[in-house]
Design an enzyme around this catalytic site. Structure first.
Site, short mmCIF file in Angstrom:
data_model
loop_
_atom_site.label_atom_id
_atom_site.label_comp_id
_atom_site.label_asym_id
_atom_site.label_seq_id
_atom_site.Cartn_x
_atom_site.Cartn_y
_atom_site.Cartn_z
N ASP A 274 -22.79 25.60 39.99
CA ASP A 274 -22.39 24.91 41.23
C ASP A 274 -20.96 25.17 41.67
O ASP A 274 -20.35 24.34 42.34
CB ASP A 274 -22.59 23.41 41.02
CG ASP A 274 -21.87 22.89 39.79
OD1 ASP A 274 -20.93 23.55 39.33
OD2 ASP A 274 -22.25 21.81 39.28
N GLU B 56 -29.39 26.96 35.71
CA GLU B 56 -28.92 25.57 35.74
C GLU B 56 -29.21 24.95 37.13
O GLU B 56 -28.34 24.39 37.80
CB GLU B 56 -27.44 25.44 35.39
CG GLU B 56 -27.03 24.02 34.97
CD GLU B 56 -25.54 23.87 34.67
OE1 GLU B 56 -24.75 23.68 35.60
OE2 GLU B 56 -25.18 23.94 33.48
N GLU C 157 -19.15 20.54 44.35
CA GLU C 157 -20.24 21.10 43.55
C GLU C 157 -21.64 20.65 44.00
O GLU C 157 -22.60 21.42 43.93
CB GLU C 157 -20.04 20.76 42.06
CG GLU C 157 -18.89 21.51 41.40
CD GLU C 157 -17.52 20.88 41.64
OE1 GLU C 157 -17.46 19.80 42.27
OE2 GLU C 157 -16.52 21.46 41.20
N HIS D 23 -10.50 18.08 35.09
CA HIS D 23 -10.10 19.02 36.15
C HIS D 23 -10.71 18.71 37.51
O HIS D 23 -10.36 19.31 38.51
CB HIS D 23 -10.51 20.44 35.78
CG HIS D 23 -11.99 20.65 35.74
ND1 HIS D 23 -12.72 20.94 36.88
CD2 HIS D 23 -12.89 20.60 34.74
CE1 HIS D 23 -13.99 21.05 36.55
NE2 HIS D 23 -14.12 20.85 35.26
N ARG E 129 -11.99 18.07 41.14
CA ARG E 129 -11.23 17.99 42.39
C ARG E 129 -11.15 16.57 42.93
O ARG E 129 -10.12 16.15 43.44
CB ARG E 129 -11.90 18.89 43.44
CG ARG E 129 -11.16 20.16 43.71
CD ARG E 129 -11.85 20.98 44.80
NE ARG E 129 -11.01 22.07 45.21
CZ ARG E 129 -10.75 23.16 44.50
NH1 ARG E 129 -11.26 23.31 43.29
NH2 ARG E 129 -9.98 24.11 44.98
N HIS F 109 -6.19 22.07 31.76
CA HIS F 109 -6.72 23.05 32.72
C HIS F 109 -5.56 23.67 33.51
O HIS F 109 -4.57 22.97 33.81
CB HIS F 109 -7.69 22.31 33.65
CG HIS F 109 -8.53 23.18 34.51
ND1 HIS F 109 -8.02 23.89 35.56
CD2 HIS F 109 -9.86 23.46 34.50
CE1 HIS F 109 -8.99 24.57 36.17
NE2 HIS F 109 -10.12 24.33 35.52
#
Ligand code: UD1
Ligand code: UDP
Length: 380
Positions: free
Chosen positions: A98, A120, A134, A216, A218, A249
């Site tokens: 994604d 996936e 995503e 991490h 967003r 990250h």
């Protein structure tokens, strides 16, 4: 005539989850001409994975820019894939999960006329804002994909509810378990030597419970990360008998708040992102994991480690239903309270640290290759 496969990925988690599929396809070189194209949406974090799995890409678009944005990344991926797709003319393109690479590569491959295989497939939160972007990326890929490799029955059902033809969906388990089992074997082999693991042994204190943290997402940038860091700081200061380790990250929106708010606290170790075997070793050594990662939610149950997920939604309900993963969001008090319960209440901890594996048995990639072997007969 060999069938032509192009496997496209760009970020660390896609690389970890596609590496075993690359390896599996390469066993069938007499049937398939398989090439790997990396967008390099990630650079250092992707190269760490390629190096561990000994994968040399055939095409490297080398696209990562510091603090890149979604608009330019999307358009660059589509534009730069055009010559690759036009010169190689793949029969099948494989994309994973994604990310922006997944969505943009799916669109470019759709334009090329290749058959798109989504690995996936079918994970959904049913909330376009979480995870962002995503949920949109995987939904768009689902629209253009010809074949959907779903990790679980739940993800298959999500696709059926979107009117996808059930004959185009195969439940395989998640390829991350293939990668995990391979790596656990390697890491536990006494002959395996790894400098990063030696470095970790040097900084960790054997007598202290270890809390492993990653983050991490967003939608957590900004206030979410401030809340998370405040919670970690309070836990570390109140509980000097535990140690927190956090491979940070490389996204500057993560690095800045984490180093500013958590630097200089003696029982919080902030370190660079780890290569996959060192991270697997660290998961095995940890008492508890706090994360907003998708992949870590899938790996931890297989290692019997409880996970507190610092998100409001998850597309991976299986381990939540089994009681080994709890959603805590990014509320400081909630993170602190749930962490303390797991540190101080042995019953709560033992109920959550059950070893189970709802995400696969390590045979996802061989099932995908078998399916394509059968499916491609129609093209020959
Ligand atoms: C991306 C994916 C996310 C996935 C995550 C896995 C998108 C929109 N986001 O988020 O779905 O869960 O990867 O980690 O596709 N950077 C480096 N070196 C690296 C990697 C990143 O310096 O090796 C820095 C760069 O400044 C880069 C920034 O991180 O511009 C953001 O990278 P990007 O891939 O856009 O977003 P992630 O937050 O990593
Ligand atoms: N991981 C790693 N090194 C680290 C942190 C994580 O190799 O320092 C691995 C982890 O085991 C998992 C994957 O990276 O397989 C998860 O990546 P990330 O959290 O960046 O992305 P997501 O899974 O959320 O998309």
């Amino acid at each position: 005539m060999r069938i032509k496969n192009l496997i496209i990925f760009g970020t660390r988690p896609e690389a970890i989850k596609m590496a075993p599929l690359v390896k599996e396809f390469l066993k069938y070189n007499h049937k398939f001409d398989t090439k790997v194209c990396i967008t390099a949406q990630h650079r250092e974090m992707l190269d760490q994975v390629l190096s561990f799995f000994e994968i040399i890409p055939d095409f490297d678009l080398n696209l990562m820019k510091p603090n890149q944005n979604l608009y330019s990344l999307t358009s660059e991926i589509i534009n730069n894939l055009k010559p690759v797709l036009e010169s190689f003319e793949p029969d099948y393109v494989f994309v994973h999960g994604d990310t922006t690479t997944t969505m943009a590569a799916s669109i470019a491959s759709f334009y090329s006329g290749a058959k798109i295989c989504h690995v996936e497939a079918g994970l959904r939160t049913f909330d376009m804002t979480s995870p962002f972007p995503e949920e949109m990326n995987r939904s768009v890929t689902g629209v253009v994909a010809n074949v959907h490799f779903s990790p679980t029955e739940t993800s298959k059902q999500n696709l059926i509810n979107e009117n996808k033809n059930p004959n185009t969906i195969l439940v395989t388990g998640n390829t991350v378990i293939d990668a995990l089992l391979f790596s656990v074997d390697k890491v536990n082999n006494p002959k395996f030597k790894d400098q990063e693991i030696d470095d970790l042994k040097a900084i960790l204190e054997a007598d202290k419970k270890l809390i492993l943290v990653t983050g991490h997402r967003r939608e957590n940038h900004g206030q979410g990360f401030i809340n998370i860091c405040q919670a970690l700081k309070q836990i570390a200061l109140e509980q000097p008998e535990i140690q927190i380790i956090y491979p940070v990250h490389l996204n500057p929106n993560v690095q800045k708040p984490v180093y500013e708010l958590l630097g200089g606290i003696s029982n919080i170790k902030l370190i660079q992102p780890l290569s996959y075997p060192a991270f697997v070793w660290l998961m095995e050594k940890s008492y508890l994991i706090l994360t907003d990662s998708g992949g870590v939610q899938e790996e931890a149950p297989g290692l019997g480690k409880p996970v507190l997920v610092m998100r409001d939604t998850t597309e991976r309900p299986e381990a939540v239903d089994a009681g080994t993963v709890i959603l805590v969001g990014t509320n400081t008090t909630e993170i602190i309270n749930k962490t303390k319960q797991l540190l101080l209440q042995p019953d709560t901890y033992s109920n959550m640290s059950k070893l189970h594996n709802p995400y696969g048995n390590g045979k996802a990639c061989s099932q995908i290759v078998e399916y394509i072997l059968e499916h491609s007969k129609k093209l020959q």
